[in-house]
Design a protein around this motif. Structure first.
Motif, PDB file in Angstrom:
ATOM      1  N   ASP A 115       0.812  -1.222   0.000  1.00  0.00           N
ATOM      2  CA  ASP A 115       0.000   0.000   0.000  1.00  0.00           C
ATOM      3  C   ASP A 115       0.846   1.274   0.000  1.00  0.00           C
ATOM      4  OD1 ASP A 115      -2.252  -1.561  -0.029  1.00  0.00           O
ATOM      5  OD2 ASP A 115      -2.528  -1.495   2.152  1.00  0.00           O
ATOM      6  N   GLU A 116       2.075   1.184   0.524  1.00  0.00           N
ATOM      7  CA  GLU A 116       2.963   2.346   0.578  1.00  0.00           C
ATOM      8  C   GLU A 116       3.915   2.398  -0.620  1.00  0.00           C
ATOM      9  OE1 GLU A 116       4.869   2.169   4.380  1.00  0.00           O
ATOM     10  OE2 GLU A 116       2.964   2.235   5.468  1.00  0.00           O
ATOM     11  N   GLN A 117       3.625   1.594  -1.653  1.00  0.00           N
ATOM     12  CA  GLN A 117       4.426   1.519  -2.875  1.00  0.00           C
ATOM     13  C   GLN A 117       5.835   0.986  -2.637  1.00  0.00           C
ATOM     14  OE1 GLN A 117       2.869   2.026  -5.944  1.00  0.00           O
ATOM     15  NE2 GLN A 117       1.210   1.929  -4.472  1.00  0.00           N
ATOM     16  N   ARG A 118       5.976   0.170  -1.608  1.00  0.00           N
ATOM     17  CA  ARG A 118       7.230  -0.524  -1.344  1.00  0.00           C
ATOM     18  C   ARG A 118       7.159  -1.906  -1.964  1.00  0.00           C
ATOM     19  NH1 ARG A 118       9.153   0.018   4.918  1.00  0.00           N
ATOM     20  NH2 ARG A 118      11.142   0.862   4.307  1.00  0.00           N
TER      21      ARG A 118
END
Length: 191
Positions: free
Chosen positions: A141-144
């Motif tokens: 969700d945090e683009q990690r």
């Protein structure tokens, strides 16, 4: 007397300053993970095969033309070393045996029964897909980076660490049933 003491103190400070100066040129850190040319990692490893479960410590040093991967079991037992020299000769040393070949993955499988895609892992360990084949990359969700699916393997990333301003994996699981490798990286050194 005071002059001698002051001179001795000044000389000591100068010598101390000289001894802490860096030796040789200072190499600036890479600007992105993809341009890391040389790296070394160390930490814990767990390897599960159909017939065995092995755990221990590892140290992996990688350059553009060579690598050395050492795995040592608890209390220094069961040492295994896999390395490749500049001539692309691969050497596997374990249980007082030394075997050479050209493909590190084939050598590990033939000698130890470990299915471990060494060439791909040199990318996966840095959080990159291997450029040689198609990969599916999943972000959280945090683009990690969350996972990479490539060549029948699933690489899950659950923790990252900051190294010289770059986010590098710290906890990785590489699996292709019935094989599974867990890596917990305690230290990164990059160039």
């Amino acid at each position: 007397m005071m002059y001698r003491l002051t001179s001795l103190l000044a000389l000591s400070l100068i010598l101390a300053a000289c001894s802490t100066q860096p030796q040789g040129p200072i190499v600036p850190p890479p600007q992105s993970v993809s341009v890391i040319k040389e790296w070394e990692t160390s930490g814990r490893v767990g390897i599960r095969t159909p017939d065995d479960a092995i755990s221990g410590n590892f140290n992996w040093h990688h350059t553009p033309t060579t690598f050395s991967l050492n795995i040592v079991g608890p209390f220094g037992q069961g040492a295994t070393k896999l390395s490749q020299n500049k001539d692309n000769t691969v050497t596997l040393t374990y249980e007082d045996k030394t075997i050479t070949g050209q493909d590190p993955s084939q050598l590990l499988f033939k000698e130890l029964g470990w299915d471990f895609p060494v060439q791909q892992v040199t990318y996966w360990i840095r959080g990159l897909a291997s450029p040689n084949t198609i990969a599916n990359i999943e972000l959280d969700d945090e683009q990690r980076l969350k996972s990479i699916k490539q060549d029948g393997w699933l690489v899950n990333y659950s923790r990252f660490t900051d190294v010289d301003g770059l986010e590098l994996p710290q906890k990785i699981q590489v699996s292709k049933p019935p094989f599974k490798v867990n890596l917990i990286i305690n230290q990164w050194t990059i160039q």
